[in-house]
Design a protein around this motif. Structure first.
Motif, PDB file in Angstrom:
ATOM      1  N   MET A 291       0.832  -1.197   0.000  1.00  0.00           N
ATOM      2  CA  MET A 291       0.000   0.000   0.000  1.00  0.00           C
ATOM      3  C   MET A 291       0.876   1.260   0.000  1.00  0.00           C
ATOM      4  O   MET A 291       1.864   1.319   0.720  1.00  0.00           O
ATOM      5  CB  MET A 291      -0.879  -0.012   1.255  1.00  0.00           C
TER       6      MET A 291
ATOM      7  N   ILE B 121      -1.733   7.885   0.077  1.00  0.00           N
ATOM      8  CA  ILE B 121      -2.893   7.945   0.979  1.00  0.00           C
ATOM      9  C   ILE B 121      -2.799   9.181   1.872  1.00  0.00           C
ATOM     10  O   ILE B 121      -3.768   9.925   2.041  1.00  0.00           O
ATOM     11  CB  ILE B 121      -2.984   6.660   1.837  1.00  0.00           C
TER      12      ILE B 121
ATOM     13  N   SER C  72      -5.283   1.877   8.425  1.00  0.00           N
ATOM     14  CA  SER C  72      -4.801   2.371   7.138  1.00  0.00           C
ATOM     15  C   SER C  72      -3.606   3.306   7.283  1.00  0.00           C
ATOM     16  O   SER C  72      -2.749   3.357   6.408  1.00  0.00           O
ATOM     17  CB  SER C  72      -5.919   3.036   6.349  1.00  0.00           C
TER      18      SER C  72
ATOM     19  N   PRO D 219     -12.326  -4.049   2.935  1.00  0.00           N
ATOM     20  CA  PRO D 219     -10.954  -3.516   2.826  1.00  0.00           C
ATOM     21  C   PRO D 219     -10.001  -4.456   2.085  1.00  0.00           C
ATOM     22  O   PRO D 219      -9.199  -4.006   1.252  1.00  0.00           O
ATOM     23  CB  PRO D 219     -10.514  -3.355   4.289  1.00  0.00           C
TER      24      PRO D 219
ATOM     25  N   ILE E 203     -10.717  -4.283  -1.633  1.00  0.00           N
ATOM     26  CA  ILE E 203     -10.226  -3.027  -2.228  1.00  0.00           C
ATOM     27  C   ILE E 203      -8.710  -3.091  -2.425  1.00  0.00           C
ATOM     28  O   ILE E 203      -8.198  -2.780  -3.501  1.00  0.00           O
ATOM     29  CB  ILE E 203     -10.542  -1.803  -1.302  1.00  0.00           C
ATOM     30  N   SER E 204      -8.014  -3.541  -1.367  1.00  0.00           N
ATOM     31  CA  SER E 204      -6.551  -3.501  -1.474  1.00  0.00           C
ATOM     32  C   SER E 204      -6.009  -4.549  -2.429  1.00  0.00           C
ATOM     33  O   SER E 204      -4.956  -4.344  -3.035  1.00  0.00           O
ATOM     34  CB  SER E 204      -5.909  -3.635  -0.087  1.00  0.00           C
ATOM     35  N   SER E 205      -6.728  -5.672  -2.609  1.00  0.00           N
ATOM     36  CA  SER E 205      -6.159  -6.684  -3.497  1.00  0.00           C
ATOM     37  C   SER E 205      -6.717  -6.622  -4.924  1.00  0.00           C
ATOM     38  O   SER E 205      -6.017  -7.002  -5.860  1.00  0.00           O
ATOM     39  CB  SER E 205      -6.331  -8.089  -2.908  1.00  0.00           C
TER      40      SER E 205
ATOM     41  N   GLN F  36      -3.939   0.778  -7.211  1.00  0.00           N
ATOM     42  CA  GLN F  36      -3.437   1.398  -5.983  1.00  0.00           C
ATOM     43  C   GLN F  36      -3.974   2.812  -5.753  1.00  0.00           C
ATOM     44  O   GLN F  36      -4.318   3.179  -4.636  1.00  0.00           O
ATOM     45  CB  GLN F  36      -1.920   1.431  -6.019  1.00  0.00           C
TER      46      GLN F  36
ATOM     47  N   THR G 284      -7.265   2.778  -4.059  1.00  0.00           N
ATOM     48  CA  THR G 284      -7.255   2.472  -2.619  1.00  0.00           C
ATOM     49  C   THR G 284      -7.261   3.770  -1.823  1.00  0.00           C
ATOM     50  O   THR G 284      -7.989   3.910  -0.851  1.00  0.00           O
ATOM     51  CB  THR G 284      -5.995   1.649  -2.267  1.00  0.00           C
TER      52      THR G 284
ATOM     53  N   MET H 246     -10.221   5.022   0.649  1.00  0.00           N
ATOM     54  CA  MET H 246      -9.931   5.309   2.066  1.00  0.00           C
ATOM     55  C   MET H 246     -10.628   6.602   2.467  1.00  0.00           C
ATOM     56  O   MET H 246     -11.237   6.698   3.520  1.00  0.00           O
ATOM     57  CB  MET H 246      -8.432   5.522   2.264  1.00  0.00           C
TER      58      MET H 246
END
Lengths: 62, 534
Positions: B1, B6, B152, B330, B333-335, B339, B342, B346
């Motif tokens: 991540m 983010i 996160s 979650p 979304i992350s996998s 990117q 994500t 968030m």
């Protein structure tokens, strides 16, 4: 198979969501200017409200 | 991540939120501004604020996870959210509530009920109920938001808690309902875009709408293997009628949440913020689209995570996250998502938590300050706003305290989130809904009828939650302490019947019967209340 869904109940749930949204959209458009309220009455009501709102204390930045 | 990405997105988001909160602050000059956003809110801001308050992080993460278990039947809740929570609420409740609120000069929901039924006690008791029950609901939203932030941003739960609560508190206390609604509208827009992208990406990844559904249909044996004995028949079919899953889905999720929304004080007050009746009709359009995207999107994606995890890990979602269901969305979304998305998502979740929490803080503060202390207990003060701000500060501290300590007592924070939310929705529906409908639609409901509604709804809800409905009675532990069992109901089906199914009819009967045997208010008063309402 209903849109790839196994049962009619699930299909109906899926479709009903769109129909309910359509209802909101159509209702919003048809009633865009309804109820037509008397503008003079609205202004009078607003003046009354301001008059009766005794708490005109300084709450914000101005 | 990518934590740098983010971090940058979150900071930009917070700067805009702070600016909007400041805008609310400089535009707030009196109590009407502070409590009702000056009664001149734009319909788009009102609709987005209503929707964003309605949808919290748990509605996306928690209910999205529930969707990955219950299947497409959960879309009946989306239907209820749109049809009841938006269409009926706006078209049949909104315009009348606004007009009557003006006639009564009401600033809050408890004040509306108290003035309508000429009962100071009702205003005091309703304010007190909101003050007591809402911190738990608010704490559950705080826990959801804090857990998410700490995971996160990789900071401790305590640091995330202080950071999260402090930001929301500042703009709510300073900016009042204007601050809340401006930030809500911004947060609602982010939520809408974030969810729209998620739905498009998910369907595209799984080969389109029909192909994705077909793939999920093909996984039915996997669901039946685990939950078949509880009534599961596959994700794209409804659970077996009268099974435990059927009752959980239709009584707790679809009816409990679907109807409960009508009498939520933080939502009802939105109707009194707009300039005229037609603004509410215009808001209906935006509200419908917003809720379709938010709950419908979350539920469809929740369902389809099963296909994604089965294709990539060979397991359905529930097993892919080792039964920690709050991790389903979650992890997906992350996998599964790019990117950059994500980071966007968030912020979507952060916005969902903040927009719900800000209204909760505002409602609790006004209920405690205005309805309980000032109007209920008749504590005279020269500066109403100061009392409300102090009360708000107190309720924020209380909710934060609960959010800090509750996860220590329960193994999973998610248990509290679900309990806090359903408890508040259930209580509001049974204690307020019958008298609220009666207040705006009939002249025949009396003060005694309204009080009977309050008490019968409150006691029957609480008793059912403490002694029958296992979802609450088990963690509360009172039934176990007194009777040595988690629930007094022997039948597993009865244990899963939601309090609203029992308490709402009871409070309706009490409201009607007591009103029939008591004298309605004077014609003069009723004419004033119903002035301009056909």
């Amino acid at each position: 198979m209903w849109l790839g869904l196994q049962s009619f109940g699930a299909f109906l749930a899926y479709v009903s969501c769109f129909l309910a949204t359509l209802l909101c959209v159509i209702y919003g458009i048809i009633n865009w200017n309804k109820p037509k309220e008397d503008e003079a009455f609205e202004i009078q009501e607003e003046i009354e409200w301001e008059k009766h709102d005794p708490e005109l204390s300084n709450g914000g930045g101005k | 991540m990518n934590y740098l990405l983010i971090g940058i997105v979150v900071i930009i988001y917070l700067i805009i939120t702070a600016f909007l909160g400041y805008l609310g602050y400089i535009r707030t000059k009196n109590t009407s501004d502070y409590l009702l956003a000056g009664r001149k809110a734009h319909p788009v801001i009102m609709a987005l604020s209503y929707g964003a308050t309605f949808i919290s992080t748990s509605a996306i993460v928690g209910f999205g996870a529930a969707a990955s278990i219950y299947g497409f039947g959960i879309l009946w809740l989306t239907f209820m959210n749109i049809f009841v929570g938006i269409f009926i609420a706006f078209a049949f409740f909104g315009i009348r509530t606004r007009k009557m609120g003006h006639n009564l000069d009401a600033h809050t929901f408890p004040e509306f009920l108290g003035l309508r039924f000429q009962s100071k006690f009702l205003q005091l008791a309703s304010g007190l109920l909101i003050f007591i029950a809402m911190p738990l609901y608010a704490a559950s939203v705080i826990i959801g938001g804090t857990q998410f932030l700490s995971q996160s941003l990789r900071i401790s739960y305590e640091a995330a808690l202080i950071f999260f609560v402090a930001i929301v508190s500042i703009y709510v206390i300073m900016g009042g309902l204007k601050g809340v609604m401006y930030t809500d509208a911004f947060q609602g827009t982010i939520m809408f875009i974030g969810m729209l992208l998620l739905v498009i990406f998910t369907y595209a990844k799984l080969g389109g709408v029909v192909n994705a559904h077909k793939a999920l249909t093909a996984l039915a044996p996997e669901a039946i293997k685990i939950w078949g004995n509880l009534g599961h028949q596959g994700w794209t079919a409804l659970p077996k009628f009268n099974s435990i899953f059927w009752w959980q889905l239709f009584s707790t999720i679809v009816m409990g949440v679907g109807i409960g929304v009508l009498a939520q004080p933080q939502l009802v007050v939105r109707f009194m913020t707009v300039k005229s009746g037609h603004e509410i009709n215009r808001a209906n359009l935006i509200g419908g689209l917003f809720i379709l995207m938010m709950t419908g999107g979350a539920f469809v994606v929740g369902n389809l995570t099963n296909v994604y995890f089965y294709n990539t890990l060979g397991k359905i979602s529930f097993l892919a996250v080792e039964k920690k269901t709050d991790n389903i969305i979650p992890l997906f979304i992350s996998s599964a998502m790019p990117q950059w998305f994500t980071a966007i998502f968030m912020v979507t979740l952060l916005a969902a938590a903040m927009s719900t929490l800000s209204s909760q803080f505002h409602t609790m503060g006004s209920a405690f300050g205005r309805d309980f202390l000032e109007k209920g207990l008749n504590i005279k003060t020269k500066n109403t706003l100061l009392v409300i701000k102090l009360a708000m500060g107190f309720t924020i501290l209380l909710s934060t305290f609960l959010a800090y300590y509750l996860p220590h007592f329960f193994e999973q924070g998610s248990a509290i989130i679900a309990i806090g939310t359903s408890l508040f929705f259930g209580l509001c529906a049974s204690t307020f809904l019958p008298m609220y409908v009666g207040a705006i639609y009939t002249k025949r409901i009396t003060k005694a009828g309204a009080l009977a509604c309050f008490w019968s709804g409150l006691t029957s809800s609480l008793l059912w939650m403490m002694f029958v409905h296992i979802k609450e009675s088990k963690p509360l532990g009172i039934c176990k302490l007194l009777f040595g069992a988690d629930s007094l109901a022997k039948s597993p089906v009865l244990q899963n019947v939601d309090p609203i199914i029992v308490a709402l009819p009871i409070s309706i009967i009490f409201t009607v019967v007591v009103s029939l045997f008591t004298k309605p208010p004077s014609e003069k008063f009723l004419n004033k209340v119903f002035k301009g309402i056909k």
